[in-house]
Design an enzyme around this catalytic site. Structure first.
Site, PDB file in Angstrom:
ATOM      1  N   LYS A 186      18.765 -14.146 -26.346  1.00  0.00           N
ATOM      2  CA  LYS A 186      19.184 -15.049 -27.414  1.00  0.00           C
ATOM      3  C   LYS A 186      19.932 -14.248 -28.476  1.00  0.00           C
ATOM      4  O   LYS A 186      19.753 -13.033 -28.632  1.00  0.00           O
ATOM      5  CB  LYS A 186      17.986 -15.772 -28.032  1.00  0.00           C
ATOM      6  CG  LYS A 186      16.941 -14.876 -28.697  1.00  0.00           C
ATOM      7  CD  LYS A 186      17.281 -14.459 -30.131  1.00  0.00           C
ATOM      8  CE  LYS A 186      16.220 -13.556 -30.741  1.00  0.00           C
ATOM      9  NZ  LYS A 186      16.649 -12.972 -32.043  1.00  0.00           N
TER      10      LYS A 186
ATOM     11  N   PRO B 236      18.236  -5.376 -23.021  1.00  0.00           N
ATOM     12  CA  PRO B 236      17.701  -4.174 -23.668  1.00  0.00           C
ATOM     13  C   PRO B 236      16.403  -4.466 -24.420  1.00  0.00           C
ATOM     14  O   PRO B 236      16.214  -5.564 -24.954  1.00  0.00           O
ATOM     15  CB  PRO B 236      18.820  -3.771 -24.645  1.00  0.00           C
ATOM     16  CG  PRO B 236      20.065  -4.387 -24.085  1.00  0.00           C
ATOM     17  CD  PRO B 236      19.635  -5.658 -23.416  1.00  0.00           C
TER      18      PRO B 236
ATOM     19  N   ALA C 188      13.570  -4.012 -27.415  1.00  0.00           N
ATOM     20  CA  ALA C 188      13.541  -3.792 -28.872  1.00  0.00           C
ATOM     21  C   ALA C 188      14.952  -3.825 -29.450  1.00  0.00           C
ATOM     22  O   ALA C 188      15.358  -2.959 -30.215  1.00  0.00           O
ATOM     23  CB  ALA C 188      12.846  -2.473 -29.207  1.00  0.00           C
TER      24      ALA C 188
ATOM     25  N   GLY D  98      16.540  -7.001 -30.607  1.00  0.00           N
ATOM     26  CA  GLY D  98      16.878  -8.191 -31.375  1.00  0.00           C
ATOM     27  C   GLY D  98      17.438  -9.312 -30.536  1.00  0.00           C
ATOM     28  O   GLY D  98      17.999 -10.275 -31.066  1.00  0.00           O
ATOM     29  N   LEU D  99      17.274  -9.211 -29.207  1.00  0.00           N
ATOM     30  CA  LEU D  99      17.819 -10.210 -28.285  1.00  0.00           C
ATOM     31  C   LEU D  99      16.739 -11.088 -27.662  1.00  0.00           C
ATOM     32  O   LEU D  99      17.027 -11.903 -26.783  1.00  0.00           O
ATOM     33  CB  LEU D  99      18.621  -9.512 -27.185  1.00  0.00           C
ATOM     34  CG  LEU D  99      19.852  -8.734 -27.666  1.00  0.00           C
ATOM     35  CD1 LEU D  99      20.475  -7.950 -26.510  1.00  0.00           C
ATOM     36  CD2 LEU D  99      20.896  -9.673 -28.281  1.00  0.00           C
ATOM     37  N   GLY D 100      15.498 -10.928 -28.107  1.00  0.00           N
ATOM     38  CA  GLY D 100      14.425 -11.815 -27.661  1.00  0.00           C
ATOM     39  C   GLY D 100      14.005 -11.639 -26.223  1.00  0.00           C
ATOM     40  O   GLY D 100      13.461 -12.577 -25.624  1.00  0.00           O
ATOM     41  N   GLY D 101      14.202 -10.460 -25.648  1.00  0.00           N
ATOM     42  CA  GLY D 101      13.876 -10.267 -24.232  1.00  0.00           C
ATOM     43  C   GLY D 101      12.414 -10.520 -23.923  1.00  0.00           C
ATOM     44  O   GLY D 101      12.080 -11.219 -22.955  1.00  0.00           O
TER      45      GLY D 101
ATOM     46  N   SER E  28      11.665 -14.226 -24.233  1.00  0.00           N
ATOM     47  CA  SER E  28      12.253 -14.990 -23.147  1.00  0.00           C
ATOM     48  C   SER E  28      11.466 -14.797 -21.853  1.00  0.00           C
ATOM     49  O   SER E  28      11.277 -15.740 -21.077  1.00  0.00           O
ATOM     50  CB  SER E  28      13.716 -14.589 -22.953  1.00  0.00           C
ATOM     51  OG  SER E  28      14.382 -15.521 -22.121  1.00  0.00           O
TER      52      SER E  28
ATOM     53  N   ASP F 262       9.515 -16.520 -31.433  1.00  0.00           N
ATOM     54  CA  ASP F 262      10.756 -16.819 -30.704  1.00  0.00           C
ATOM     55  C   ASP F 262      10.513 -17.534 -29.378  1.00  0.00           C
ATOM     56  O   ASP F 262      11.456 -18.025 -28.761  1.00  0.00           O
ATOM     57  CB  ASP F 262      11.538 -15.532 -30.418  1.00  0.00           C
ATOM     58  CG  ASP F 262      12.357 -15.057 -31.609  1.00  0.00           C
ATOM     59  OD1 ASP F 262      12.612 -15.873 -32.514  1.00  0.00           O
ATOM     60  OD2 ASP F 262      12.732 -13.869 -31.628  1.00  0.00           O
TER      61      ASP F 262
END
Length: 282
Positions: A10, A92, A94, A96-99, A102, A134
């Site tokens: 995200k 990736p 840590a 900031g992409l919500g891995g 998700s 998130d």
């Protein structure tokens, strides 16, 4: 039998940190969307809940959000069955992409099918909120206005046509440390969230881009100046808008034309190790 769930990354088109509740949780108003960079979560029946990954950076125990999501769903449904969960990482860590969120949402969707629960996405999102703020958005993984502590997810329809370039510097960020550093007594940069929403509704790329901002960016960039450098380079290479996603450190840029996005992507590859050219989902 194996189920495979796609777990998209995200980005935050706008992120407005409004205030801190007495219990320490934050009040948010943000526009988020999912992009076509994704982990894949493989789920098989098993006697107990087990989590493995192909990443050396993630725990494979109760600290893992996917593990926590499986346990939360089992408790809510009164299920005693287990599952073998394997996370194939592409997002990736840590960043900031919500891995992690998700992945947790993908586990909720997958186990909902595996265990035959028939829960709605609204119910899965409510369970997901107990894992991370998130996760409710990631259950839906579509462009949405997200409010409250993350529990209010209002789909907005597809974004205007555009391309996304993501750049992850060689640093990792602890979200709790950034959130703890927010000083609400001082003015924060604020997005024009209404402008972003209206731009999406009208499918007006320029209007959407003009309202974008991330209130956390100055907090993280004060610790990691690479973020500001990435933004400057994105704009120098021709991106329409560039900003940090989530608590960082990934910076993303939006371009209306694929050819422009490809030029930006190729220019950034010479400067940053992890660069991705993707599209918003939907």
């Amino acid at each position: 039998m194996e189920l495979v769930q796609k777990a998209p990354a995200k980005i935050n088109l706008s992120l407005d940190a409004l205030y801190r509740h007495q219990d320490g949780e934050h009040e948010w108003r943000m526009v988020m969307t999912a992009v076509d960079l994704a982990d894949y979560v493989h789920i098989q029946p098993a006697a107990t809940i087990q989590v493995t990954t192909d990443s050396g950076f993630l725990p494979e125990d109760p600290r893992n959000l996917a593990y926590q999501a499986a346990k939360a769903l089992a408790r809510a449904a009164g299920v005693t069955a287990g599952a073998r969960i394997h996370i194939e990482k592409h997002i990736p860590v840590a960043a900031g992409l919500g891995g992690g969120s998700s992945d947790a949402a993908a586990v909720l969707r997958g186990l909902n099918d595996l265990w035959g629960l028939g829960y709605s996405k609204d119910k899965l999102a409510a369970i997901g909120l107990t894992v991370d703020s998130d996760v409710p958005f990631c259950v839906y993984s579509q462009t949405a206005l997200v409010r409250g502590r993350g529990e209010v997810v209002q789909p907005l329809g597809p974004m205007p046509n555009c391309w996304v370039v993501l750049a992850k510097p060689r640093v990792s960020v602890s979200t709790p440390s950034i959130l703890n550093a927010i000083d609400y007594s001082q003015p924060l940069p604020r997005p024009d969230t209404g402008m972003v929403i209206e731009g999406i509704a009208r499918r007006d790329f320029a209007q959407m881009a003009s309202g974008m901002c991330n209130s956390l960016e100055q907090v993280t960039a004060s610790r990691h100046p690479e973020i500001t450098e990435l933004k400057h380079r994105f704009l120098k290479y021709g991106a329409t808008v560039a900003q940090m996603s989530g608590s960082g450190p990934t910076v993303f840029a939006l371009c209306e034309q694929q050819s422009r996005a490809a030029r930006v992507y190729n220019s950034m590859k010479g400067f940053c190790h992890e660069v991705y050219l993707v599209r918003p989902l939907g």
